[in-house]
Every structure is written in structure tokens, then in C-alpha cells.
Design a protein around this motif. Sequence first.
Motif, short mmCIF file in Angstrom:
data_model
loop_
_atom_site.label_atom_id
_atom_site.label_comp_id
_atom_site.label_asym_id
_atom_site.label_seq_id
_atom_site.Cartn_x
_atom_site.Cartn_y
_atom_site.Cartn_z
N PHE A 104 -14.13 11.23 53.21
CA PHE A 104 -14.03 9.45 54.56
C PHE A 104 -13.24 9.23 54.99
O PHE A 104 -12.50 9.47 54.92
CB PHE A 104 -15.76 8.94 53.81
N GLN A 105 -13.26 7.93 54.96
CA GLN A 105 -12.10 6.68 55.39
C GLN A 105 -10.61 7.23 54.28
O GLN A 105 -10.35 7.16 53.48
CB GLN A 105 -12.39 5.18 55.63
N GLY A 106 -9.84 6.54 55.26
CA GLY A 106 -8.72 6.54 54.70
C GLY A 106 -7.13 7.02 55.25
O GLY A 106 -7.70 7.19 56.09
N GLY A 107 -6.15 8.33 55.11
CA GLY A 107 -5.71 7.86 55.52
C GLY A 107 -4.55 9.80 55.39
O GLY A 107 -5.57 10.06 54.87
N PRO A 108 -4.48 10.39 56.66
CA PRO A 108 -4.46 11.86 56.66
C PRO A 108 -2.90 11.84 55.06
O PRO A 108 -3.02 13.21 54.43
CB PRO A 108 -3.29 12.00 57.72
N VAL A 109 -2.25 11.49 54.68
CA VAL A 109 -1.29 11.79 53.51
C VAL A 109 -1.69 11.81 52.37
O VAL A 109 -2.06 12.26 52.05
CB VAL A 109 0.24 11.41 54.58
N ARG A 110 -2.78 10.64 52.39
CA ARG A 110 -3.45 10.03 51.21
C ARG A 110 -4.29 11.56 50.98
O ARG A 110 -4.42 11.95 49.87
CB ARG A 110 -3.66 8.99 51.24
#
Length: 617
Positions: free
Chosen positions: A121-127
Motif C-alpha cells: 500500500f502507501q509509501g515511496g518507490p525506493v523505500r
Amino acid sequence: MYAPKQRSGASLSGVVHHLLLLVLVFLLCACEGTDAQKHEYTEGNQREFFPSETAYTPPASLMEAIENPSTWVDSVFRTLTPDERIAQLIIIEAFSNKGPKYEADVMNLITRYKVGGIIYFQGGPVRQAKLNNRYQAASKVPLLISMDAETGVGMRLDSTVQYPYQMMLGAIEDNGLIYQMGAEVAQEFKRLGMHVNFAPVADINNNPANPIISYRAFGEDKLDVTAKSLAYMRGMQENGIIAVAKHFPGHGDTDVDSHYDLPVIPHDRTRLDSLELYPFRELIKHGIGGIMVAHMHMPELDTTMNLPSTLSKPIVTNLLKKKMEFKGLVFTDAMVMKGVTKYFPAGEAEARALMAGNDVLERLNSVPKAIRAIKEAIIRGELSQEEIDRRCKKMLAAKQWVGLDKYRPIELENLYEDLNPEIADSTNHALAEAAMTLLNNRKNLLPIRQKKKHKIATLSFGAIRPTLFQREVDKYTRSTTNFVISRKADAKEVKKMKQKLRGYDYVLVGLYGPGASPSNRLGYSKEATEFVNELARSDRAVMTLFDNAYTLDQFKDIHKSRVLVVAYQRHAHAQIAAAKVLFGKIPARGKLPVTVNGHYSYGDGISKDKPLLAVRP
């Protein structure tokens, strides 16, 4: 004689002791090798999971892979305990923006229970990529990675591309553009090490009061919904990503959100066969890899009181698997939703879902409770180990089909650039331009031609500063004055704005909802709503709606506006395209995909074969 014998025995004992130490060291090393699976991924770790002994060429369809399991599937399957075979049928949720403690909890489920996959679900691509590498490195069997990304990865991750919602796509007549979008979504998924997209939405939204599907559906016409679902599905699957059509048997005609309650669909079998089931039937014929079952009560298909379709054997096994002959993966909708948990506790719900015929359980309240309840169902004879084993092999076949028998960690270098390619921006522009729907053009006002004495104002409802649409309009006019007003404007604010707009020949109005995504309610105050109606009744208003088409019905006089354009959402490309339509830079080619009210029906849209006359400002 006795002493020498003692020395000989001591010597033999020493040798044995030495051998035992060697065995112990060997076993410890072996244990270390097993524990290494729990270690975090480090750069350079190229670990393979059960690499194929022979070359494997994925068949054209997932169904072929499932029906003809390879030696890799069998070899991995044989390493799994009965509990681990159950766990392979479980997909757990994961976020990349919740911090170390949350990530450790997810890691525990992967290492302790050997779950089969993850839905991000939500977050950032690199993370997410870094997290995914660690999770995969810790897993006994490679994880099937999924996302509920109807509009692409940008629906969940920051700094990535987001494509339009399906209602906007439903206005487009060229389904080739939707195929292209699906292909690009597939490339973005693969770059992030993902394999399954819970899309397209194949529901036919024929209920304007639907609180959960609405703008997520392609529209109300079964042929259009089917054609566009097929285009999106083919774009993804022909590029190696498993598409999952949802929400079987059809979530379009309800006014209840299954996230919060159990919807009841009262239609008879004839109606369901001819309408709701039609897109799913066609998608199955054309090789859809997965279907998600919704949490709805359908008494015409299963009379059991308060039983959601996810837990119904007549619906999942008898209808979907047997009558409709679906051979792919059957996923439940999220098992945390009230549509299932209202009447069935964690554990029991998951056991019943497998008993009903689902292959994969998605997003559970409790993995240990689910595994325990499923084992108890096997002991009671309500489920068989053979059924679990068969579904486990389906899951493993899917993993091999998407390339997990040759797993490699996600390469982090240039990840951001690869997820934001120029072609995605071009496709987004093309989609937005093809979707612009012109409903009113009284006295042929469009394209707008600004004469020397003409004064033009723009006014955005629901903005705190001039919007992208307003800035784009500025490019095509000699001079424009830009105004904004709150959706919650009171009488004093409205009166003040009316005074500011005096003396303008045209007012170009942008109507925005409460958020970046479309909405079901715009949330305008009574005063703001009446101001919109008053502008519509004037002979100078050019209206553009940057939200759900159904929300037109929240303005009783909007049909009286001189010009009315539906842009469907505040997507940046939609705002740019809307300004182009108003000034004749592109044609309006979209068709309304739903019936809004007595004034605007499915298929409405004023369009021409060539661009409206473009006039230099």
C-alpha cells in the motif's frame, strides 16, 4: 594387556568424539544457512530460490502454467510442511511508510509463517524496493508481490506516475490507448519487483448512488466495460503481469460500501447473467489470470443468511469455477473488511473462504488465527489437505510464470527515472485529451475567441490559489484575471466574489472536489452551490467539472450553462487538456460513460472529427 586395550579404546573414543564435533559443526553451519534466510538483503546478495534445473519457458497464459506444473513447482512444493502450504495461500499487507517496528512485524510473518505473498500500500518507490529486497531475502519461498493499483503505482506510491481513474478512461473511444496504459503499468510493476495488479475494475456501475465503485468503473454499459477491461488486462498480461478482475460477481449496483457493511444484491439470476456477470465471463474467455471475489450477499445465488459471496461455495466454486470454467487464481477481497468481519470472526472467515473455493486469502486480520482455523477445518473434514496442496501448487505455478524461479533483487540505481519515463507523460496527455467530454456548447461559443474589448475571468471553486487549469488558460488569452473561492464559501464570500466578477464578458469556471481523487460528494456549501447555479444561468459561464461526472447532479441548473465540459478529475493532464478544448487546440472527443440525470445520459458528448477552429490569441 588390559592397559593397552584401554589406550586403544581411548583412542577410538577420541576419534568418535572428533567425528561428532565435525558433525556438530556441519549441522551448525547448515543451521546458519537456514538462519541466513532471515538476514536482511545486502547489496550483492544474488540468492536464488530453488533455481530451475532445466530451462523454463513460460507458457503464453497463466492457465497453461497452472494446468501443467513444472518440476520446479513440484520440487518447491516438496520442501513445504502442511502448515507452510496453507501459508502459501496467504497474502499479507505491507506499507513502506510506517517505520521499523511495523516492518519488523511484517518480517516476522514472512519468516515465522512462510506466507505466500505481499500486497503493498502507501509509501515511496525506493523505500518499497529496499524493503522488498529484504523481505524476499528472508523468505523461504519467493513472495508473490501485488498491489491494488487501478491507476498505476502512483495510486499508492509518491514520486511515481498516476494514470486516470476508470470513469475517465470510460469516456475514451480508442481502447488502444487503454492497452498502452496497461502495458506501461506492467513495466512499472516489473521495475518494482511486483507481479500482480488487482485491476481492472470490471463492475458495471449502473447505480449513481454507489459509494465505493462509482468513478472506479469504466461506466454503465456492459459492452464498453468489457472492451475496456479487456484492453487493460491484455496490456498488463501480455507484458508479464497478472491482471485480477474485480469485484466478482459484480459490485456496480449497490449503495453500500463493503468496507463498512455487507451489501445485499437482490437481482435474479437472469439479470445477473445478462449484466453483472457478462464482463467476467468475457475476461475468462480471453485468459484473465485472476479474479477477486467481493464481500456481498446475493440471496438469488446463495440463500444462507448474511453470507458474503467470498464465503459462498455456490458462488465461488459452483458458479465461478465450475459453470464459468475459471481456471486461474481466485482471490478474496481484503479479509479485514466489514463486509466479511461483521458476521464472521478472524480465522473462521479465512477457513470458510477456502472451503468456498477461493485460492488466495488477501489482507488478513490474523495470520496465526487463520492457519489454526484452517487446520481445524481439515481435521473436521470440511477441507482436505489435497485441496490445500492443489491450491498451493497453483500459487507456485503463478510464481514461476512471473519469473520468481529466477528471482533477482530490485536494482535501485535509476529507479526513480525508470518509474517516470517520458512515454508515461505522453500517454497521460493522450488519455486526457481523448476523454474531454463537451456536453454544452450553446451558440457555438467554443472555441473561445477573445476580442480586444473582451474581458475574461477564471474562477476555481475548491482552490486556495490559481489552479493549473487557470494557468493554462492564461497561455491562450491576452489577459485574464484569476480568482479562487472555497467550496465552503458563506454568503459574505459569495457576495464579495460576485462584485469582483462584474464587468467580465466570460467567466471560465473550474469545479473541484475535496481531494486529488474524484469524489462522490463535492461538499459545497449551500451558498457556493447556489453561486454555481447562478453562474450557470448567466449567458457568460464556461463550466468545467474536474471531478466525478455523477456530481453534476449536485447543481440543479448546471445544464443551463453556455458551455459545459466534463474533465472527470483534477489530474494535471486533464486540467491541461480542458484548457486546450476551450480554446480549440484539440477536439472534444469524449463520450459520457454514465447517465447522470434527465439532462445528461450515457453516450452524450458533442464531438467533431477534426479539431475545433484554433484561433491565435
